[in-house]
Design a protein around this motif. Structure first.
Motif, PDB file in Angstrom:
ATOM      1  N   THR A  74      39.934  22.832  39.311  1.00 17.45           N
ATOM      2  CA  THR A  74      40.273  22.104  40.540  1.00 17.45           C
ATOM      3  C   THR A  74      41.768  22.141  40.864  1.00 17.45           C
ATOM      4  N   LYS A  75      42.584  22.669  39.979  1.00 18.17           N
ATOM      5  CA  LYS A  75      44.029  22.780  40.231  1.00 18.17           C
ATOM      6  C   LYS A  75      44.406  24.166  40.750  1.00 18.17           C
ATOM      7  N   ILE A  76      43.423  25.046  40.912  1.00 21.41           N
ATOM      8  CA  ILE A  76      43.662  26.368  41.484  1.00 21.41           C
ATOM      9  C   ILE A  76      43.713  26.221  42.998  1.00 21.41           C
ATOM     10  N   SER A  77      44.776  26.731  43.596  1.00 25.04           N
ATOM     11  CA  SER A  77      44.971  26.561  45.034  1.00 25.04           C
ATOM     12  C   SER A  77      45.338  27.886  45.690  1.00 25.04           C
ATOM     13  N   SER A  78      44.738  28.116  46.856  1.00 23.58           N
ATOM     14  CA  SER A  78      45.071  29.304  47.642  1.00 23.58           C
ATOM     15  C   SER A  78      45.797  28.930  48.932  1.00 23.58           C
ATOM     16  N   GLY A  79      45.994  27.635  49.146  1.00 24.77           N
ATOM     17  CA  GLY A  79      46.644  27.183  50.369  1.00 24.77           C
ATOM     18  C   GLY A  79      45.683  26.851  51.493  1.00 24.77           C
ATOM     19  N   ASP A  80      44.386  27.017  51.255  1.00 22.17           N
ATOM     20  CA  ASP A  80      43.364  26.713  52.254  1.00 22.17           C
ATOM     21  C   ASP A  80      42.291  25.881  51.545  1.00 22.17           C
ATOM     22  N   SER A  81      42.179  24.605  51.872  1.00 23.64           N
ATOM     23  CA  SER A  81      41.289  23.695  51.136  1.00 23.64           C
ATOM     24  C   SER A  81      39.820  24.119  51.196  1.00 23.64           C
ATOM     25  N   GLY A  82      39.376  24.656  52.330  1.00 24.65           N
ATOM     26  CA  GLY A  82      37.990  25.114  52.441  1.00 24.65           C
ATOM     27  C   GLY A  82      37.732  26.298  51.521  1.00 24.65           C
ATOM     28  N   ILE A  87      36.227  28.700  46.044  1.00 25.36           N
ATOM     29  CA  ILE A  87      36.714  29.295  44.788  1.00 25.36           C
ATOM     30  C   ILE A  87      36.267  28.438  43.605  1.00 25.36           C
ATOM     31  N   HIS A  88      36.436  27.122  43.723  1.00 26.21           N
ATOM     32  CA  HIS A  88      36.044  26.214  42.641  1.00 26.21           C
ATOM     33  C   HIS A  88      34.543  26.326  42.368  1.00 26.21           C
ATOM     34  N   GLU A  89      33.760  26.419  43.454  1.00 20.73           N
ATOM     35  CA  GLU A  89      32.308  26.562  43.309  1.00 20.73           C
ATOM     36  C   GLU A  89      31.959  27.885  42.618  1.00 20.73           C
ATOM     37  N   ILE A  90      32.586  28.976  43.037  1.00 22.86           N
ATOM     38  CA  ILE A  90      32.339  30.287  42.422  1.00 22.86           C
ATOM     39  C   ILE A  90      32.648  30.241  40.922  1.00 22.86           C
ATOM     40  N   LEU A  91      33.713  29.521  40.557  1.00 24.78           N
ATOM     41  CA  LEU A  91      34.132  29.434  39.150  1.00 24.78           C
ATOM     42  C   LEU A  91      33.288  28.437  38.345  1.00 24.78           C
ATOM     43  N   ARG A 122      33.023  30.302  33.411  1.00 21.72           N
ATOM     44  CA  ARG A 122      31.614  29.885  33.586  1.00 21.72           C
ATOM     45  C   ARG A 122      30.810  30.004  32.308  1.00 21.72           C
ATOM     46  N   GLY A 123      31.458  29.769  31.171  1.00 22.75           N
ATOM     47  CA  GLY A 123      30.769  29.814  29.888  1.00 22.75           C
ATOM     48  C   GLY A 123      30.572  31.210  29.322  1.00 22.75           C
ATOM     49  N   ILE A 124      31.027  32.221  30.019  1.00 24.70           N
ATOM     50  CA  ILE A 124      30.908  33.608  29.549  1.00 24.70           C
ATOM     51  C   ILE A 124      32.257  34.039  28.986  1.00 24.70           C
ATOM     52  N   THR A 125      32.255  34.485  27.741  1.00 28.89           N
ATOM     53  CA  THR A 125      33.479  34.890  27.066  1.00 28.89           C
ATOM     54  C   THR A 125      33.501  36.403  26.885  1.00 28.89           C
TER      55      THR A 125
END
Length: 179
Positions: A74-82, A87-91, A122-125
Motif C-alpha cells: 500500500t506504500k507503492i505509489s505511481s502518482g495516480d490513486s486509481g 497496482i495494489h490489487e494486482i500485487l 503474492r506468495g510466489i518465491t
C-alpha cells in the motif's frame, strides 16, 4: 605468552575492522512497466530493511549474512490513486501486505556486484540476480541496481489500457545510501 596474546588481539581487531554495522540513510525502490499507451513508474520509499553487516576487505564489499527487505504494497505509489489501487490489487492486496526480498549474497564482479536472493510476490518465491554498483564517498556507500522480472513469473495480471496490455517485463530498481 605476551606475544601470543598480542598476536591474538591484533588478529581479532583486524577482523573486526573489516566488519561494519550498516545504517541505511536513504532507501528507494522503483518499478517501471512499459505500456504502448502510458508507461507506469511506481516508487516506494517506506521500505523495511532488516539490520545487516557489510564486510569490506581490500575495497571489496560482501555480506556477513543474508537479510530481508519488505516493501509494503500500500506504500507503492505511481502518482495516480486509481492506478495505485489497481497496482495494489494486482500485487495481491489485501491478501498479501508486502513484497519480500531475501538478499543472500553480494559478489564482486570487477566494477559491479552481483546481488543474489529470492523475490516473493503474492506468495510466489523465485530466485533473482541483479547487477549493482557500490560507490564509497565520505564514509558512505551508494548502492544502485536493477532487475527485470515478468508478470507471468508471479502469476500477476498483466495490466491493460484501452485493450492494449503492458509489456511482460517489470523493471525493479533500487537505491540505498549506507553508512
Amino acid at each position: 605468552m605476551k606475544l601470543k596474546l598480542t598476536y591474538t588481539l591484533l588478529l581479532f581487531f583486524g577482523i573486526l575492522s573489516n566488519i561494519s554495522a550498516t545504517e541505511v540513510l536513504q532507501k528507494k525502490i522503483g518499478f517501471y512497466v512499459n505500456h504502448s499507451m502510458a508507461n507506469v513508474n511506481g516508487i516506494c520509499n517506506e521500505i523495511q530493511i532488516e539490520p545487516f553487516d557489510l564486510i569490506k576487505k581490500s575495497n571489496v564489499f560482501s555480506l556477513k549474512s543474508s537479510f530481508k527487505i519488505n516493501i509494503p504494497i500500500t506504500k507503492i505509489s505511481s502518482g495516480d490513486s486509481g492506478r495505485d489501487d489497481h497496482i495494489h490489487e494486482i500485487l495481491g492486496h489485501p491478501n498479501f501486505s508486502q513484497i519480500q526480498i531475501q538478499v543472500s549474497s553480494i559478489e564482486n564482479q570487477g566494477e559491479k556486484y552481483l546481488v543474489k536472493g529470492n523475490l516473493t510476490i503474492r506468495g510466489i518465491t523465485k530466485p533473482f540476480q541483479s547487477d549493482a554498483t557500490a560507490v564509497e564517498t565520505n564514509g558512505n556507500v551508494q548502492v544502485d541496481g536493477k532487475l527485470v522480472t515478468k508478470f507471468s513469473d508471479y502469476k500477476l495480471e498483466n495490466p491493460s489500457l484501452l485493450f492494449f496490455k503492458a509489456k511482460e517485463e517489470i523493471e525493479i530498481s533500487y537505491s540505498f545510501l549506507l553508512k
